[in-house]
Design an enzyme around this catalytic site. Structure first.
Site, PDB file in Angstrom:
ATOM      1  N   GLU A 213       0.914  -1.103   0.165  1.00 56.54           N
ATOM      2  CA  GLU A 213      -0.145   0.091   0.098  1.00 56.54           C
ATOM      3  C   GLU A 213       0.927   1.228   0.115  1.00 56.54           C
ATOM      4  O   GLU A 213       1.074   1.761   1.086  1.00 56.54           O
ATOM      5  CB  GLU A 213      -0.835   0.015   1.244  1.00 56.54           C
ATOM      6  CG  GLU A 213      -2.224  -0.882   1.316  1.00 56.54           C
ATOM      7  CD  GLU A 213      -3.231  -1.005   2.232  1.00 56.54           C
ATOM      8  OE1 GLU A 213      -2.834  -0.174   3.196  1.00 56.54           O
ATOM      9  OE2 GLU A 213      -4.242  -1.532   2.084  1.00 56.54           O
TER      10      GLU A 213
ATOM     11  N   GLU B  73      -6.107  -7.324  -1.137  1.00 53.21           N
ATOM     12  CA  GLU B  73      -6.591  -7.344   0.409  1.00 53.21           C
ATOM     13  C   GLU B  73      -7.715  -6.434   0.494  1.00 53.21           C
ATOM     14  O   GLU B  73      -7.985  -5.359  -0.270  1.00 53.21           O
ATOM     15  CB  GLU B  73      -5.403  -6.483   1.141  1.00 53.21           C
ATOM     16  CG  GLU B  73      -5.546  -6.448   2.502  1.00 53.21           C
ATOM     17  CD  GLU B  73      -4.446  -5.489   3.395  1.00 53.21           C
ATOM     18  OE1 GLU B  73      -3.186  -5.877   3.084  1.00 53.21           O
ATOM     19  OE2 GLU B  73      -4.924  -4.511   3.946  1.00 53.21           O
TER      20      GLU B  73
HETATM   21  C1  IDC Z   1      -3.239  -4.036  10.084  1.00 49.27           C
HETATM   22  C2  IDC Z   1      -3.751  -5.015  11.125  1.00 49.27           C
HETATM   23  C3  IDC Z   1      -3.231  -4.844  12.652  1.00 49.27           C
HETATM   24  C4  IDC Z   1      -1.914  -4.490  12.862  1.00 49.27           C
HETATM   25  C5  IDC Z   1      -1.696  -3.461  11.838  1.00 49.27           C
HETATM   26  C6  IDC Z   1      -0.080  -3.136  11.868  1.00 49.27           C
HETATM   27  O1  IDC Z   1      -5.075  -5.461  10.933  1.00 49.27           O
HETATM   28  O2  IDC Z   1      -3.668  -6.071  13.307  1.00 49.27           O
HETATM   29  O3  IDC Z   1      -1.677  -3.999  14.074  1.00 49.27           O
HETATM   30  O4  IDC Z   1      -1.949  -3.667  10.500  1.00 49.27           O
HETATM   31  O5  IDC Z   1       0.205  -2.001  10.783  1.00 49.27           O
HETATM   32  C7  IDC Z   1      -4.063  -2.182   5.727  1.00 49.27           C
HETATM   33  C8  IDC Z   1      -3.085  -2.960   5.528  1.00 49.27           C
HETATM   34  C9  IDC Z   1      -2.921  -3.956   6.817  1.00 49.27           C
HETATM   35  C10 IDC Z   1      -3.619  -3.226   7.990  1.00 49.27           C
HETATM   36  C11 IDC Z   1      -5.131  -3.502   7.545  1.00 49.27           C
HETATM   37  C12 IDC Z   1      -6.141  -2.763   8.770  1.00 49.27           C
HETATM   38  O6  IDC Z   1      -2.365  -3.439   4.465  1.00 49.27           O
HETATM   39  O7  IDC Z   1      -1.285  -3.908   6.983  1.00 49.27           O
HETATM   40  O8  IDC Z   1      -3.484  -4.426   9.003  1.00 49.27           O
HETATM   41  N1  IDC Z   1      -5.327  -2.237   6.376  1.00 49.27           N
HETATM   42  O9  IDC Z   1      -5.638  -1.737   9.275  1.00 49.27           O
HETATM   43  N2  IDC Z   1      -4.758  -1.217   4.553  1.00 49.27           N
HETATM   44  C13 IDC Z   1      -5.738  -0.914   5.150  1.00 49.27           C
HETATM   45  C14 IDC Z   1      -6.150  -1.417   6.152  1.00 49.27           C
END
Ligand code: IDC
Length: 474
Positions: free
Chosen positions: A300, A392
């Site tokens: 991302e 994702e």
């Molecule tokens: C989130 C996980 C969370 C963790 C965090 C760390 O759900 O448990 O603590 O990352 O950075 C994304 C990202 C993905 C995120 C997810 C939700 O690719 O890494 O995971 N998210 O926030 N993009 C949009 C949402």
């Protein structure tokens, strides 16, 4: 920490003496018989400690090729139990144990072996079984018709009808705005993303990946390797090995493996350019001969222009192509892979200035409770002009937590189904957050099948993913 004493024992079951019997049995067959030759040998090895053991069972098919198998044996002691098995569907009735093949290991050519196993418990002694049957034939270590003893299960079960997603579709390639299979027909892949493997590595084991392949019937497993946040940058060799192993596990189960270079913070992919080159050079060399690996080169990007992302992609893609010229590669898009929308742009910046490479797709991500109609409308417009893959998405809000937005998630998946856009859901893990499919604590146990281990998001996703695929073969 002190471990209980372990004993190792190994038993080779090839009780060979069948000579006279075999001749007698053969004589009674019609001379023109086209009956398949049958035969097998089994090795059964255990590691045990007080009250528990692990058994490793290697089956070798000595007869004609089979496209499905059932192994049968009886425990010598009434207190022996299979508690958790892998690489087969295990069942036990009294002392009689049955292990039935899974879709990915059902075919055994002449001379081929497969290894399965289980954890067991025992109350008294733990003697190894002394006789095994494969599809009803006693495993004597040689071929020839034999009569199974009456206590063994009857010759079983039709061979597994279903082929794996990779067996059916083979090497994929981008065709226009779609992803096409080996027959040149557009397909949609549906599957799950891991959570960060630095945190939830324990969730990706034989039992959980078996469940993903056979209970969820997933086509795809996305391996999320964070680069920062205690990820790759802290141990490049270790994380590369972990990704490689998970690719092998997905491959064994006939699933596509998506290697996700999970950049997130900082949002500029150029921060990790050298790491990306090193990492992708290694993994693409390792998996070059496989037909089921998809490379996602940056998760991302955020806070950077499209031209920066394009520049990054045009440096990383040739590294992969040098080893694996025909693999599909996915490029993240501006503003957390929103095609630019979350930073006020849209897909036309890509259409006007595409990555200079072939056989690539562009990533789109959404979180259903945060991203709704305007994002769906943008995907619909973009999908007419760009090959998209939803590498994702969450059924919840963009934090990865909160409740499932069923209405929005359903609208999203209906749209992706209609447009044949592949997807991976965040996450196949047991983190205590709304987006996780597995209930907290699941990964400490050994059962991953059925709905009792699932959260609301997991139950919804399993239903969507396990519906039959539409994979044309002509
Ligand atoms: C989130 C996980 C969370 C963790 C965090 C760390 O759900 O448990 O603590 O990352 O950075 C994304 C990202 C993905 C995120 C997810 C939700 O690719 O890494 O995971 N998210 O926030 N993009 C949009 C949402």
């Amino acid at each position: 920490m002190k471990h209980p004493p372990r004993r190792t024992r190994r038993l080779l079951v090839t009780a060979g003496a069948v000579g006279a019997l075999t001749l007698g049995a053969l004589a009674s067959l019609p001379t023109t018989s086209a009956m398949a030759a049958t035969g097998c040998s089994v090795t059964y090895t255990t590691n045990s400690w007080s009250g528990g053991f692990t058994a490793s069972v290697t089956i070798t098919n000595l007869g004609d090729a089979v496209s499905g198998w059932t192994l049968g044996f009886s425990f010598p002691d009434g207190g022996q139990r299979v508690t958790q098995g892998w690489s087969a569907t295990w069942s036990q009735s009294g002392r009689a144990v049955t292990a039935q093949d899974l879709s990915w290991n059902g075919s055994l050519a002449t001379g081929a072996s497969t290894n399965i196993g289980f954890n067991g418990s025992f109350t008294g002694a733990n003697p190894s079984p002394t006789s095994f049957t494969l599809n009803g034939t006693v495993c004597t270590g040689s071929t020839g018709p034999t009569t199974p003893p009456p206590s063994t299960p009857p010759p079983t079960t039709p061979p597994p009808g279903g082929q794996t997603p990779v067996a059916i579709n083979g090497q994929l390639r981008v065709c226009g705005v779609n992803l096409c299979n080996q027959y040149g027909r557009p397909i949609q892949l549906r599957g799950m993303s891991s959570h960060g493997i630095q945190w939830f590595g324990n969730c990706y084991n034989s039992a959980s990946l078996d469940a993903l392949a056979t209970d969820w019937r997933a086509d795809l497993f996305r391996i999320a390797m964070y680069v920062q946040e205690q990820g790759y940058e802290t141990d490049p060799t270790g994380f590369t090995n972990r990704v490689n192993n998970l690719v092998e596990e997905a491959t064994r189960r006939g699933m596509y493996a998506m290697i996700d270079f999970h950049t997130l913070t900082p949002g500029d992919p150029m921060h990790n350019l050298e790491r990306a080159k090193t990492f992708f050079a290694t993994v693409s060399a390792r998996h070059a001969a496989k037909n089921n690996v998809i490379y996602e080169i940056t998760n991302e990007p955020n806070g950077v222009s499209w031209s920066t992302i394009k520049n990054y992609a045009e440096q990383v893609i040739p590294v992969i192509r040098a080893n694996d010229p025909d693999a599909v590669i996915i490029v993240g898009t501006r503003a957390w892979s929103s095609l630019g929308v979350s930073e006020g742009s849209n897909h036309t910046e890509i259409v006007n200035n595409p990555v200079n490479a072939s056989n690539i797709m562009y990533a789109f991500h959404f979180y259903a409770a945060s991203h709704r109609d305007n994002y769906r409308a943008e995907v619909e417009r973009a999908a007419a002009r760009l090959p998209l893959f939803v590498t994702e998405f969450g059924t919840v809000d963009y934090t990865g937590d909160g409740g499932v937005d069923l209405a929005s998630s359903t609208q999203w998946l209906d749209l992706l189904d209609r447009l044949k856009i592949g997807y991976a859901n965040w996450t196949f893990s047991d983190k205590a957050e709304g987006s996780a499919a597995l209930r907290p604590g699941t990964c400490n146990g050994s059962n991953y099948t059925g709905t009792s281990v699932l959260t609301a998001s997991g139950a919804f996703m399993r239903e969507r993913i396990r519906t039959p695929d539409n994979f044309p073969t002509s």
